[in-house]
Design a protein around this motif. Structure first.
Motif, PDB file in Angstrom:
ATOM      1  N   ASP A  28     -21.946-108.819  19.667  1.00 49.19           N
ATOM      2  CA  ASP A  28     -22.702-109.608  19.007  1.00 49.19           C
ATOM      3  C   ASP A  28     -21.891-110.263  17.656  1.00 49.19           C
ATOM      4  O   ASP A  28     -20.805-109.783  17.395  1.00 49.19           O
ATOM      5  CB  ASP A  28     -23.740-108.663  18.276  1.00 49.19           C
ATOM      6  N   GLY A  29     -22.276-111.640  17.587  1.00 47.43           N
ATOM      7  CA  GLY A  29     -21.434-112.037  16.349  1.00 47.43           C
ATOM      8  C   GLY A  29     -20.809-113.328  16.850  1.00 47.43           C
ATOM      9  O   GLY A  29     -20.672-113.590  18.131  1.00 47.43           O
ATOM     10  N   PRO A  30     -20.129-114.073  15.981  1.00 43.52           N
ATOM     11  CA  PRO A  30     -19.313-115.399  16.444  1.00 43.52           C
ATOM     12  C   PRO A  30     -17.901-115.181  17.115  1.00 43.52           C
ATOM     13  O   PRO A  30     -17.219-116.062  17.157  1.00 43.52           O
ATOM     14  CB  PRO A  30     -19.072-116.117  15.161  1.00 43.52           C
ATOM     15  N   CYS A  31     -17.467-113.729  17.104  1.00 41.81           N
ATOM     16  CA  CYS A  31     -16.119-113.656  17.488  1.00 41.81           C
ATOM     17  C   CYS A  31     -15.937-114.116  19.189  1.00 41.81           C
ATOM     18  O   CYS A  31     -16.984-114.007  19.852  1.00 41.81           O
ATOM     19  CB  CYS A  31     -15.750-112.093  17.193  1.00 41.81           C
ATOM     20  N   ASP A  32     -14.818-114.519  19.531  1.00 42.35           N
ATOM     21  CA  ASP A  32     -14.677-114.728  20.894  1.00 42.35           C
ATOM     22  C   ASP A  32     -15.166-113.418  21.617  1.00 42.35           C
ATOM     23  O   ASP A  32     -15.031-112.551  21.468  1.00 42.35           O
ATOM     24  CB  ASP A  32     -13.272-115.025  21.295  1.00 42.35           C
ATOM     25  N   ARG A  33     -15.487-113.962  22.937  1.00 47.71           N
ATOM     26  CA  ARG A  33     -15.971-113.062  24.008  1.00 47.71           C
ATOM     27  C   ARG A  33     -15.427-111.725  24.365  1.00 47.71           C
ATOM     28  O   ARG A  33     -15.709-110.651  24.207  1.00 47.71           O
ATOM     29  CB  ARG A  33     -16.600-113.763  25.173  1.00 47.71           C
ATOM     30  N   ALA A  34     -13.989-112.096  24.698  1.00 50.01           N
ATOM     31  CA  ALA A  34     -13.395-110.937  25.288  1.00 50.01           C
ATOM     32  C   ALA A  34     -11.937-111.082  25.263  1.00 50.01           C
ATOM     33  O   ALA A  34     -11.427-112.487  25.030  1.00 50.01           O
ATOM     34  CB  ALA A  34     -13.504-110.733  26.703  1.00 50.01           C
ATOM     35  N   TYR A  35     -11.028-110.185  25.205  1.00 49.41           N
ATOM     36  CA  TYR A  35      -9.497-110.193  25.152  1.00 49.41           C
ATOM     37  C   TYR A  35      -8.977-108.901  25.853  1.00 49.41           C
ATOM     38  O   TYR A  35      -9.469-107.786  26.262  1.00 49.41           O
ATOM     39  CB  TYR A  35      -8.914-109.929  23.762  1.00 49.41           C
ATOM     40  N   ARG A  36      -7.635-109.046  26.077  1.00 52.35           N
ATOM     41  CA  ARG A  36      -6.747-107.932  26.742  1.00 52.35           C
ATOM     42  C   ARG A  36      -5.663-108.138  26.437  1.00 52.35           C
ATOM     43  O   ARG A  36      -4.901-109.262  26.335  1.00 52.35           O
ATOM     44  CB  ARG A  36      -6.892-107.909  28.281  1.00 52.35           C
ATOM     45  N   TYR A  37      -4.778-107.084  25.639  1.00 55.32           N
ATOM     46  CA  TYR A  37      -3.529-107.160  25.391  1.00 55.32           C
ATOM     47  C   TYR A  37      -3.113-105.789  25.308  1.00 55.32           C
ATOM     48  O   TYR A  37      -3.746-104.812  25.483  1.00 55.32           O
ATOM     49  CB  TYR A  37      -3.646-107.744  23.817  1.00 55.32           C
ATOM     50  N   GLY A  74     -17.631-107.354   5.994  1.00 51.83           N
ATOM     51  CA  GLY A  74     -17.371-108.637   5.074  1.00 51.83           C
ATOM     52  C   GLY A  74     -18.282-109.689   5.667  1.00 51.83           C
ATOM     53  O   GLY A  74     -18.985-109.924   6.550  1.00 51.83           O
ATOM     54  N   GLY A  75     -17.389-110.898   5.607  1.00 52.87           N
ATOM     55  CA  GLY A  75     -17.703-112.329   5.652  1.00 52.87           C
ATOM     56  C   GLY A  75     -18.033-112.279   7.344  1.00 52.87           C
ATOM     57  O   GLY A  75     -19.204-112.875   7.696  1.00 52.87           O
ATOM     58  N   ILE A  76     -17.349-112.140   8.253  1.00 53.78           N
ATOM     59  CA  ILE A  76     -17.530-112.312   9.644  1.00 53.78           C
ATOM     60  C   ILE A  76     -18.189-111.105  10.215  1.00 53.78           C
ATOM     61  O   ILE A  76     -17.913-110.046   9.996  1.00 53.78           O
ATOM     62  CB  ILE A  76     -16.169-112.300  10.534  1.00 53.78           C
ATOM     63  N   GLY A 104      -5.674-110.526   5.869  1.00 55.33           N
ATOM     64  CA  GLY A 104      -6.388-111.207   4.731  1.00 55.33           C
ATOM     65  C   GLY A 104      -7.358-110.591   4.005  1.00 55.33           C
ATOM     66  O   GLY A 104      -7.455-109.116   4.040  1.00 55.33           O
ATOM     67  N   SER A 105      -8.503-111.132   3.857  1.00 57.21           N
ATOM     68  CA  SER A 105      -9.642-110.341   3.316  1.00 57.21           C
ATOM     69  C   SER A 105     -10.508-109.919   4.470  1.00 57.21           C
ATOM     70  O   SER A 105     -11.769-109.357   4.208  1.00 57.21           O
ATOM     71  CB  SER A 105     -10.424-111.248   2.387  1.00 57.21           C
ATOM     72  N   ASP A 106     -10.229-110.412   5.822  1.00 57.46           N
ATOM     73  CA  ASP A 106     -11.143-109.923   6.861  1.00 57.46           C
ATOM     74  C   ASP A 106     -10.565-108.370   7.159  1.00 57.46           C
ATOM     75  O   ASP A 106      -9.477-108.222   7.269  1.00 57.46           O
ATOM     76  CB  ASP A 106     -10.896-110.725   7.963  1.00 57.46           C
ATOM     77  N   SER A 107     -11.560-107.586   7.841  1.00 60.03           N
ATOM     78  CA  SER A 107     -11.243-106.256   8.288  1.00 60.03           C
ATOM     79  C   SER A 107     -12.265-105.948   9.371  1.00 60.03           C
ATOM     80  O   SER A 107     -13.398-106.372   9.380  1.00 60.03           O
ATOM     81  CB  SER A 107     -10.959-105.352   7.151  1.00 60.03           C
TER      82      SER A 107
END
Length: 128
Positions: free
Chosen positions: A46-55, A114-116, A90-93
């Protein structure tokens, strides 16, 4: 992209510490059972973050290390494999919770602060 880095950072596996010096010594001994390279899959539900990652993440003596300096990590892998962490840039967590298993797999959830506003799940597999 700020959202992409924060969402990827969310799954760097670190967990909450223990209270006493004796507990800390025991934690390092047992937490080392989770040491090694872990492949992390991050999925945004849920939300505007990218769909998926692998690292990849390195865990040494219960502490997670991520190659690069894009974000800050606080927390540890507890002796029972519990993962609790705060990842920030930064200010995102974001808060991360879940569990690693001694069989080499783990999973949990993450939410931004917070914001995102994003939330999701993560899966881990030991690679080394």
């Amino acid at each position: 992209m700020r959202v992409a880095i924060l969402a990827a950072a969310t799954l760097s596996l670190v967990a909450a510490g223990m209270g006493t010096a004796e507990a800390a010594r025991k934690k390092v001994q047992v937490a080392s059972a989770y040491d090694g390279t872990w492949s992390i899959e991050v999925i945004t539900l849920d939300g505007p973050c990218d769909r998926a990652y692998r690292y990849g993440v390195q865990i040494r003596q219960g502490e997670a290390r991520y190659p690069g300096s894009d974000f800050n990590i606080t927390g540890r892998v507890a002796t029972n494999g519990a993962v609790r962490a705060t990842i920030s840039r930064g200010s995102d967590s974001a808060n991360v919770v879940g569990r690693l298993g001694r069989q080499g797999y783990g999973n949990g959830t993450w939410t931004t602060n917070g914001g995102i506003s994003c939330r999701g799940q993560w899966n881990a597999e030991r690679r080394g």
